[in-house]
Each structure stands twice: as C-alpha cells, then as structure tokens.
Design a protein around this motif. Structure first.
Motif, mmCIF file in Angstrom:
data_model
loop_
_atom_site.group_PDB
_atom_site.id
_atom_site.type_symbol
_atom_site.label_atom_id
_atom_site.label_comp_id
_atom_site.label_asym_id
_atom_site.label_seq_id
_atom_site.Cartn_x
_atom_site.Cartn_y
_atom_site.Cartn_z
ATOM 1 N N VAL A 19 0.987 -1.396 0.063
ATOM 2 C CA VAL A 19 0.099 0.020 -0.383
ATOM 3 C C VAL A 19 0.970 1.167 -0.162
ATOM 4 O O VAL A 19 0.876 1.998 1.260
ATOM 5 N N TYR B 217 1.827 12.820 -8.199
ATOM 6 C CA TYR B 217 1.851 13.165 -6.863
ATOM 7 C C TYR B 217 2.978 13.317 -6.444
ATOM 8 O O TYR B 217 3.228 14.563 -6.011
ATOM 9 N N MET C 110 -8.258 12.493 -4.512
ATOM 10 C CA MET C 110 -8.253 11.737 -4.022
ATOM 11 C C MET C 110 -7.533 10.120 -3.845
ATOM 12 O O MET C 110 -6.976 10.344 -3.376
ATOM 13 N N VAL C 111 -7.181 10.091 -4.947
ATOM 14 C CA VAL C 111 -5.618 8.719 -5.198
ATOM 15 C C VAL C 111 -4.779 9.363 -5.349
ATOM 16 O O VAL C 111 -4.189 9.854 -5.505
ATOM 17 N N ASN C 112 -4.524 9.945 -4.142
ATOM 18 C CA ASN C 112 -3.726 10.300 -3.635
ATOM 19 C C ASN C 112 -2.886 9.955 -3.005
ATOM 20 O O ASN C 112 -2.660 8.919 -1.893
ATOM 21 N N ILE C 113 -1.247 10.478 -2.179
ATOM 22 C CA ILE C 113 -1.027 8.942 -1.190
ATOM 23 C C ILE C 113 -0.960 9.115 0.037
ATOM 24 O O ILE C 113 -1.465 8.458 0.617
ATOM 25 N N PHE D 233 -4.623 9.099 0.788
ATOM 26 C CA PHE D 233 -5.659 8.242 0.688
ATOM 27 C C PHE D 233 -5.087 6.804 0.310
ATOM 28 O O PHE D 233 -5.962 5.511 1.471
ATOM 29 N N ALA D 234 -3.803 6.479 -0.002
ATOM 30 C CA ALA D 234 -3.534 5.454 0.193
ATOM 31 C C ALA D 234 -2.843 4.712 1.593
ATOM 32 O O ALA D 234 -3.133 3.849 1.866
ATOM 33 N N VAL E 185 3.294 16.836 1.085
ATOM 34 C CA VAL E 185 4.349 16.661 -0.345
ATOM 35 C C VAL E 185 4.292 18.051 -1.133
ATOM 36 O O VAL E 185 5.321 18.197 -1.495
ATOM 37 N N TYR F 72 5.228 6.284 3.495
ATOM 38 C CA TYR F 72 6.383 6.176 2.771
ATOM 39 C C TYR F 72 7.134 7.597 2.598
ATOM 40 O O TYR F 72 8.221 7.919 2.213
ATOM 41 N N LEU F 73 6.702 8.376 3.367
ATOM 42 C CA LEU F 73 7.528 9.501 2.901
ATOM 43 C C LEU F 73 7.450 10.511 4.479
ATOM 44 O O LEU F 73 7.183 11.075 5.001
#
Lengths: 343, 343
Positions: free
Chosen positions: A74, A282, B73-76, B78-79, B251, B282-283
DNA sequence: TCAGACATCCAAAGCGCTTTGAAGTGATTC
DNA sequence: GAATCACTTCAAAGCGCTTTGGATGTCTGA
C-alpha cells in the motif's frame, strides 16, 4: 422496492420488466417506456446481490494486498496503479475489491475470494521470483493477471511488466557514459522479482563496461525516503564513496538527494542520481525540466492496461494468455552530470 | 462443489451442513467433525454471492472516489488511509470495494452502490463544505461515515476529523513566536472542507497577533510537489517575500523546500517551513529527528478508526451518530528557526 | 410410566434476480 | 379458411445459500 413489487404495479411479469430494464429486444417499445418511467418513479434499482447470484458474474475485480511486511504494497506507486485500473473498471461497469491480508493468510484469501465467487478476476501485485500465488490461481481456474513477472514460475500466465532489466541497464550505462565508475545501487527488496531484474540490469551494465561489482555499493530494502537516505548516507561515508547512484524509485531518490545535500554536495555536479520513475501523479518528476534523470514508465498507464487485459480475458475466456513487456524511457534531468575529474 | 452436493455426499441435509460449518450449536460435535473433514476434502467453500443474498449482508464497505479533477483523491494520503481501514476490515471479515467515478456521476454511484446492496456501509472521503453526498446518503438509509466534516451540512452524520483549524492555528502561532511576520500559506483546494478550516486557523493566528493577512501570501491548489514549488517560487520572487511558509501537506512542503534550496537559501535558517504531516508511511518525516516542523496526525490511524466506527455502526444500527475530533501534535523539526534579523 | 426438556436433524421457504421454454395475439401467406 | 410468422408476454425454474418451524429420538425427574 424490488422487481416483484414493481412488476405487480405495472401489471406485467417480472420477466418482462427485467427484460425491459436490461434492454432485451423482445419487448414492446411502449412497454419499455412504461417500465422505465415506473422504475424511475419508484426509484427502483435491481439488488446487485441477487443479480450476481442469478448471472454468475460479480462485476468486480479483486486485488489482494499483503500488509504485514513494512506496508510493502500500500504505497504511493500502488495508489497510482489502482487509480489507472479503477478508471477502466468504471468504464466497464466493474468495481474493485481490495482485501488486505496478512502475508501468511494470503493464499487463503485468494482461494476464498476466487472460489467463493466474490470476484470475476484477480490482479496479482508485485510477484516474488517464485511466487506461489500464480500456480495457486491457475489451479483455481479464475482469470487473473500479474503486474510484473515471476521468473521462476513455469506455468503460463498473463502478465504485464516493464522491462526492468533493460531499463536499469540503460540507465546505468548512461552513468557509465558520463565516466562514472563507482555507482551505488539502491534497490527495492530483492525477493521481489522486479528488484532482482533491476539488479541484473545494473550488473549487466557494469560487467559490459569491465567493472567488477562491489557488494558495498549495493543496497536493497523498502523503497522509502528514509531507506534511500540511510543507504546513500552510508555509502558516502565509506572510504571510497560512489560518484553516482541508481535508485529504484523516485521516493528513495528523494532520500538520496537529502543525504547529498546534507553534506553540502550539489546533485548533478558532485554526485549524480538516476532513478526509476513510475510517473506518479503526486510526485511528478517534471515534464519540461525533470529534476531527476530517470528511466520512466507510467504505473498509472500500466494499471489501465492491466485492467483492460484482464477484462478482455474475463469476457473472452477461451483466448490465450496475454503478455506485454513495456520499455521504460530514458529522461535526462538535472540530477546527472559527468564524473568529476580525479574521482 | 456446492452445499447440496456436499450434503448429499454426507447424507445430511443442507441445513445441518450449513449449521455445522457456521458454528451453530444445534449440531452434534461428531457430525460437525465429519462435515468439516468432508468440506476440507472436497475443498468446499460457500458461494459468497448466494451467501450475501441469503443473509442480506455483503460484508463489504464501499469507498467511492471521484477521479476526474486532478486525481483529487487517489493520492498518497489516500493510500495510507485505506491501508489503515483495510487492516481493520480484514480483521472483521470485511472487504473494501473501491469505485472510481467521474465527479458528475458520483451521486449516482452512491445510490447505485448503496441501494443495490453491494455494500453494507460507505466511507465518504474529503467532503466539500456543502457536500451533497451527505444528505444523499442519509436519505438512502445506509450506514456511512465521513472522514472529515462538511461545515455547511446541517443533517447529523457520523464523522471523524482532525481539528484542522486548531492544528494550523497552533502551527502558525509557533512561527509567530519565532518572530516571523510574513508567513505564506500553501493550502489544499479550498472547496474542500479541511482546507477551509486550515485557512481559518491560519487567519485566526495572524489576527490574534495583530497581523493583517495578505492575499498575495495565500495560495491554494493541489497538494503536490510542483504546486508547492510553484507557489513558494512565486512568493519568494515578490518584492516582500515571506520568511516562513505553512504548507498543507508534506508533499507540497517538499516542493517548497526545492524552491528554497534552488536559490541557495537554507531551510530553517533563512526560511522556515511548517507543514501538516499525515505521517505517511512512505514519506515519513522522521521520528527521532524530524526534517520538517509539523502538525502531525496519522492518516493511517484515522483510516483504522473510521473503519472501526463504521463497522460498529453496521453491527449496532440503533446507536447514534459517532463523531471524533482528533488533535494534531506539534512536532519540532529542522525546518523552522527564528526569523532572520532585519526581515 | 409419562410429561417435559433437550439434543439433533430435516424439509421447505425464502433472498431477488435472470433466463428458459411456451403461450397468446394479430397479421400475413397460401 | 388453415397454416405460418413475428411480436409480445408470461409462468416457472433456477442461482446456492440461510433460516424458520417442525419432527424425531433420547434423557430426566416425579
């Protein structure tokens, strides 16, 4: 409001109402209009559970995501992939069913999902080299498609993959052309097939240039910013630091950049970075003036294409396995430059 | 292999086999073992479509994602949210059904999904201030929970939100305490409720300090790296550049940092950045030594909690609306420092 | 010994749709 | 006038489970 009720109000049989609504030809245009009007008026929608039971199709595609090991799946790349796949699903009336399962349960989850008829097809993410899921799904006799490949699996299966070996070989060769000789590799987890292939590409390029690879210059792990940072930090601290890095993801490249800048070095002048760029929406690398020199292949486009291929396979099951190998594109950005003299 | 077949082989009724498998008490322990053994032997699994039709529950939660407008929406973030929610779903035997729909179809998609019985509950993402989805879902009479709030919606509904106003007020006040007076805001899209609230927090802090906000120092848009870069770039080019930035996401903060470093300025010394940190896996901003000074609230934890609240609501429908307001935590990192003298 | 409690099992009725096979119309043909 | 046809419509049989409402037999206590 269900079909029976609706048909009673219309003084029609369920058959006729069902057919009218589903666009079958054997129903009077007049009747069809009456039905449509009544359906709208009573706000009728067919119950999807009954529909899927009757038709045998669930109109949904399964994605099963293991989540125990450091969030392997994910991640930001995954988000773009499903965005792409989701677009195509929507166009075809499918929905996407995500199940997150602990690694050790994963095979069960596949079996559950598949055999129970919850989904019409499955996308397999990030296969390992010898991924048990593939033969498992073959046995289950459900359409599936692998995003990536599993080199050690011999049963045939459908897949879409980027030519990871060639991509990283090309990228590494680009750095070699700039006279870099000590090139660090910051790879993903090498139990993943794609990471192995990328490593192979890196090694192939070095070997072709007559350079002996050093294990001290090769790291693998989670493709996160901190891992990129830590790996680069370590290597730069060594007695013979690399003059260039190949990073497996733009996210780890961000970490590498941080390590470089932290010690006052300038990226693209003192140290070069080349990374694999999934073209994530992004975290774009830039179209006109890319920050990082990169091997680019859009994971969102891959998601779209995977969905298309899988839906084809569901609709026309007798057709053979679909396989596609995509080539990544070398993008010259500001993060690479000639190896500084005397290094 | 279905239930009928299995029960025939066992010389038992479907009733008994079904009950044996589902753990009902009125079945002999001996018989239960026989059934379990046979089920395993014949690799039997109940057809989930039939199961959901019979029970009326689909054991799945819907997330409907609009995708046309710049991938809102489908962004980091959201994941990470769905990773959290997915964990909880898995624990409770639910799966997650994602539908990506074009914005203009969104209400239809909700209705479709809900009324058709495809899902037992719905999570609403990133509400706008006057989000039509909320009253729509109330009318549909399906359990749902909003991640965020919609200030202008008056009907009661369940939600979980971060106290965005207080978070950004606190963050901005922190910069004011460091004697910054010209503080740039790089916000998300202000049609989103959370972005409005963040802006309110920013304005409240300035006003409390007796500073008149300037529109030239306020930007809003996609929370991407390039937007952060472009906004910061613009403001830094102005005749009276800000000495600090408040960024709505880690971001965009990355983009701000790039703009700062590009002109040779040092972050935390020449220019300060404070950002909202969703604690994305992840960030990560760093645990021990955060890169950015930030207001932190884990979106993954929010996903987990939203799932829990929604499942509760599905299981015990008579209970009232659940609401939770989380406070973000101020994390001091290396990106902020006192305002340089004479600025 | 017998009523009642208990344990175990079953037949059958849903759940709400799709789809098969057949039947009822007029209109058309020979 | 009978036979054929196209056009509409319908009754009923699934799809594969769960669950209701018994039925049967066994055991207990008075």
């Amino acid at each position: 409001m269900n079909l029976r009720e609706l048909s009673e109000r219309l003084n029609l049989s369920q058959t006729t109402v069902s057919r009218a609504l589903n666009g079958y030809p054997e129903v009077n245009e007049e009747t069809r209009k009456r039905v449509a009007a009544a359906a709208a008026k009573f706000n009728y929608r067919p119950n999807i559970r009954a529909q899927t039971l009757a038709t045998g199709r669930s109109m949904s595609i399964g994605h099963i995501i293991p989540f125990s090991k450091q969030n392997e799946m994910v991640n930001i790349v995954f988000a773009d992939f499903i965005a792409g796949a989701g677009e195509v699903y929507a166009q075809h009336g499918y929905s996407m069913s995500l199940s997150l399962v602990r690694d050790e349960d994963e095979l069960n989850a596949y079996q559950g999902v598949a055999e129970k008829g919850a989904v019409d097809g499955i996308i397999v993410h990030s296969p390992a080299r010898d991924d048990p899921r593939i033969s498992f799904l073959s046995d289950l006799d459900i359409p599936f498609l692998v995003h990536g490949r599993a080199s050690e699996v011999t049963t045939p299966y459908s897949w879409l993959d980027v030519n990871n070996k060639r991509a990283i070989k090309t990228g590494t060769a680009h750095l070699l052309d700039l006279d870099h000789r000590r090139i660090g590799l910051i790879n993903g987890e090498e139990r993943m097939d794609f990471a192995q292939r990328r490593r192979d590409g890196y090694l192939a390029a070095l070997t072709a240039a007559g350079i002996t690879p050093e294990t001290a210059l090769m790291r693998s792990g989670e493709m996160s910013e901190p891992h990129g940072y830590a790996s680069a930090h370590d290597m730069l601290d060594s007695t013979e630091p690399p003059t260039a890095f190949v990073a497996s993801s733009i996210v780890s490249a961000l970490g590498v950049r941080r390590a470089i800048e932290e010690r006052g070095l300038v990226m693209g002048r003192d140290i070069s970075i080349l990374c694999f760029d999934d073209d994530i929406s992004y975290l774009p690398n830039g179209r006109t003036t890319p920050v990082f020199t990169a091997m680019r292949s859009s994971v969102r486009a891959a998601g779209r294409r995977c969905a298309e291929l899988l839906i084809d396979q569901i609709k026309i099951p007798q057709q053979g396995m679909a396989t596609e190998l995509w080539d990544a594109e070398l993008i010259i950005g500001g993060s690479t430059g000639p190896c500084p003299k005397g290094r």
